[in-house]
Design an enzyme around this catalytic site. Structure first.
Site, PDB file in Angstrom:
ATOM      1  N   LYS A   1      21.605 -16.416  23.330  1.00 43.85           N
ATOM      2  CA  LYS A   1      22.899 -15.983  23.865  1.00 43.85           C
ATOM      3  C   LYS A   1      23.243 -14.619  23.304  1.00 43.85           C
ATOM      4  O   LYS A   1      23.073 -14.373  22.100  1.00 43.85           O
ATOM      5  CB  LYS A   1      23.974 -17.018  23.503  1.00 43.85           C
ATOM      6  CG  LYS A   1      25.345 -16.751  24.116  1.00 43.85           C
ATOM      7  CD  LYS A   1      26.310 -17.885  23.762  1.00 43.85           C
ATOM      8  CE  LYS A   1      27.691 -17.686  24.366  1.00 43.85           C
ATOM      9  NZ  LYS A   1      28.612 -18.799  24.029  1.00 43.85           N
TER      10      LYS A   1
ATOM     11  N   SER B   1      30.992 -21.015  27.828  1.00 45.27           N
ATOM     12  CA  SER B   1      30.632 -19.610  27.983  1.00 45.27           C
ATOM     13  C   SER B   1      29.131 -19.346  27.954  1.00 45.27           C
ATOM     14  O   SER B   1      28.663 -18.285  28.350  1.00 45.27           O
ATOM     15  CB  SER B   1      31.292 -18.788  26.877  1.00 45.27           C
ATOM     16  OG  SER B   1      30.811 -19.180  25.586  1.00 45.27           O
TER      17      SER B   1
ATOM     18  N   SER C   1      31.430 -24.697  24.707  1.00 47.12           N
ATOM     19  CA  SER C   1      30.609 -23.686  25.372  1.00 47.12           C
ATOM     20  C   SER C   1      29.115 -23.947  25.334  1.00 47.12           C
ATOM     21  O   SER C   1      28.353 -23.200  25.938  1.00 47.12           O
ATOM     22  CB  SER C   1      30.903 -22.300  24.789  1.00 47.12           C
ATOM     23  OG  SER C   1      32.176 -21.859  25.188  1.00 47.12           O
TER      24      SER C   1
END
Length: 486
Positions: free
Chosen positions: A74, A149, A173
Site C-alpha cells: 500500500k 482505503s 481499511s
C-alpha cells in the site's frame, strides 16, 4: 498458489523466482489498465531481486521464508528510493530516504516488491474513490468499488497480480476491502506490528496487516512482520508466537459469540446476514458452541471514531505546510498564504473535510465536549469487549453491512459512505485483532465477508478459527464467474 506450495516448488527447482515474478508482471500488464490497483509497478527491481533468489537457490543457500514471493505494498508505507504518495497530490513526488520496518522485514525474508498500490487519499475513505490518481476497481465487477482505503491492495490479490499484499487498517481499511474483493484481510492487535514508516492517519488506531488468498498465507506474512521495534514507541515487546502452528489446532469446544447488535444493525443486507449466519452454523457443525452476546456500545463506535480519527488526522497532517517537503503552491505572497494555498491545493475534499472536523473537535471550548467524551465512549466500547470475552473465545460478525457498491453511490452523502465501516471500527477502538474471511456470494456474484475478532494478542486463536472455517467451507471453490478474478 499459496506461499508454502510455492516454497516447495522453488526448493525442488520446479519453478524459478524469475518465472513466478514474470507471471505476475504479465498479469499486471494484462488487467491493471482496467483495475488500476497499482500506482507504480517496480518491474526492474522485482526481476533483479528474483534473480538473486534464484542464484542463492542454485548455490545451495538456505532460502528465507518468503523467498521469491511477489508482494504489493500500500502506497502509504515508506519504501526507500521509491515514491510513496498516499494517493495525494501533497506527496505526489515524495521519495522516502528510508524503509518502513514492515517492508524492511519483508525484503529481509526474501519477499519481492512488485509495486505500490492505490488507496483512498491518506487512507481516508471506504472505496478508493478519493485517490488523487483515480479509483481502483473491483475484480469481481469493475463497475463496483474494491472498498477502501486499501482497495488497491485487496484488488491486486483478488486479481492475481501478486501473491499477497500489505495494507493499513484505521477503521476497517483492510477488512472491508478484503470482504468486497473476496480475499483474506487481517488487522493485528494494535502494537503487534510496527508502524514506523507508515504515513500516519490516526496514530492510536492505525495498524499494518496482510491481504492474501488464504488464512495460511496471512499467517506466513504476520510471522515475518510482527514483533518489537524500538523505533516505534507503540510497538509491543511481547514475544511472537508460531502463527503457522496455530492453524493445525481444531476448533471443537470453542465458544463463538454472535454479536447481537451487529445482526440487528440498520442497513444490514439480508443476503449478507444469511451468509454470515450460515458460516456460524458451519462452525457449530465443527463442534463450536454458538452464544449470543451483547456489546451495547458496538454501534456507537462509528460516531466515536469520526471524532477521534479526524482529530488525530488534523494533528498528523499539520506537518504538510509546503515548507519542508510535499506540494508547495507557487502562487502566494506570504508564508501564511503559501501554507494555506498549499494545503487547499494539495489535499482533496475528503481529507480537507476530516481535517476541519478534527480541528473543530480539538478547538478551545469543544475539546471536552467532543474529543474527551469520545475517548470516554472508547473506553466503554473496550469494556464491552472485555465482558464479552468472559463468555466466549471469539466474536463473529459480518465484515460489512453490504457487498461492494457501485461507483458514485455515496458521492453526495459522505455519512452513508462512513457507515460502510460500521462493523469494523469497534475492533480498532479497542485495539483488537480481527480478520475477514470470504463466506459466500450475493445474487450478483459479489463476495460476502465474515469477520472474526479475538482478544488482545490472540492472533493464534483468530487464525486457528479462520483457517478451520476456511478449510471446511471451501467457499472460494464454489465461486461464480467473475470479470477479472483468475
Amino acid at each position: 498458489m499459496g506461499i508454502a506450495e510455492w516454497r516447495g516448488q522453488l526448493e525442488r527447482g520446479e519453478m524459478s523466482a524469475r518465472e513466478l515474478t514474470d507471471q505476475h508482471l504479465a498479469r499486471i500488464e494484462a488487467v491493471d489498465a482496467e483495475l488500476h490497483s497499482f500506482l507504480e509497478v517496480t518491474a526492474e527491481r522485482a526481476r533483479a531481486d528474483a534473480d538473486r533468489i534464484d542464484a542463492a537457490r542454485s548455490a545451495g543457500d538456505t532460502l528465507p521464508p518468503l523467498a521469491g514471493v511477489p508482494l504489493a505494498i500500500k502506497d502509504n508505507l515508506c519504501t526507500k528510493g521509491i515514491r510513496t504518495t498516499c494517493s495525494s497530490r501533497m506527496l505526489e513526488h515524495f521519495v522516502p530516504p528510508y524503509e518502513s520496518t514492515v517492508t524492511e522485514r519483508l525484503w529481509q525474508a526474501g519477499g519481492i516488491l512488485i509495486g505500490k498500490t492505490n488507496l483512498d487519499e491518506f487512507a481516508m475513505g471506504s472505496s478508493t474513490e478519493t485517490s488523487a490518481f483515480g479509483p481502483s476497481r473491483n475484480p469481481w465487477n469493475p463497475e463496483r468499488v474494491p472498498g477502501g482505503s486499501s482497495g488497491g491492495s485487496a484488488a491486486a490479490v483478488a486479481a492475481g497480480e501478486c501473491v499477497a499484499s500489505l495494507g493499513s487498517d484505521t477503521g476497517g481499511s483492510i477488512r472491508q476491502p478484503a470482504a468486497f474483493c473476496g480475499v483474506v484481510g487481517l488487522k493485528p492487535t494494535y502494537g503487534r506490528v510496527s508502524r514506523w514508516g507508515l504515513v500516519a492517519f490516526a496514530s492510536s488506531l492505525d495498524q499494518v496487516g496482510p491481504f492474501s488468498t488464504s488464512v495460511a498465507d496471512a499467517a506466513e506474512l504476520l510471522q515475518v512482520i510482527a514483533g518489537e521495534d524500538r523505533r516505534d514507541g507503540t510497538c509491543l515487546k511481547a514475544p511472537v508466537p508460531d502463527y503457522r502452528a496455530a492453524l493445525q489446532k481444531p476448533v471443537k469446544g470453542l465458544r463463538v459469540g454472535l454479536v447481537k447488535e451487529c445482526f440487528e444493525a440498520d442497513g444490514l443486507d439480508p443476503q449478507v446476514k444469511a451468509s454470515v449466519l450460515a458460516a456460524a452454523a458451519q462452525l457449530e457443525a465443527m463442534g463450536c458452541e454458538l452464544v449470543e452476546v451483547s456489546c451495547p456500545r458496538f454501534n456507537d463506535g462509528i460516531a466515536t471514531y469520526y471524532v477521534i480519527a479526524p482529530s488525530e488526522a488534523s494533528a498528523n497532517l499539520a506537518r504538510y505546510d509546503g515548507v519542508k517537503y510535499g506540494y508547495r503552491s507557487e502562487q502566494a505572497g506570504s508564508l501564511a498564504e503559501m501554507t494555506a494555498r498549499s494545503r487547499a491545493e494539495g489535499f482533496g475534499d475528503e481529507v480537507q473535510r476530516r481535517i476541519l472536523i478534527g480541528t473543530y473537535a480539538l478547538s478551545a471550548g469543544y475539546v471536552d465536549a467532543y474529543y474527551k467524551k469520545a475517548q470516554q465512549v472508547r473506553t466503554l466500547i473496550r469494556r464491552d469487549f472485555d465482558a464479552a470475552f468472559t463468555k466466549v473465545d471469539v466474536l463473529l460478525t459480518p465484515t460489512s453491512p453490504t457487498t461492494a457498491f457501485r461507483f458514485g453511490a455515496h458521492a453526495e452523502d459522505p455519512l452513508a459512505m462512513y457507515l460502510a465501516d460500521l462493523l469494523t471500527i469497534p475492533a480498532n477502538m479497542a485495539g483488537l485483532p480481527a480478520i475477514n474471511v470470504p463466506c459466500g456470494f450475493d445474487d450478483s456474484g459479489l463476495p460476502i465477508g465474515l469477520q472474526l475478532i479475538t482478544g488482545v494478542l490472540e492472533e493464534p486463536l483468530l487464525l486457528q478459527v479462520a483457517h478451520n472455517y476456511e478449510q471446511a467451507a471451501r467457499v472460494m471453490e464454489k465461486r461464480p464467474a467473475a470479470a477479472l478474478v483468475p
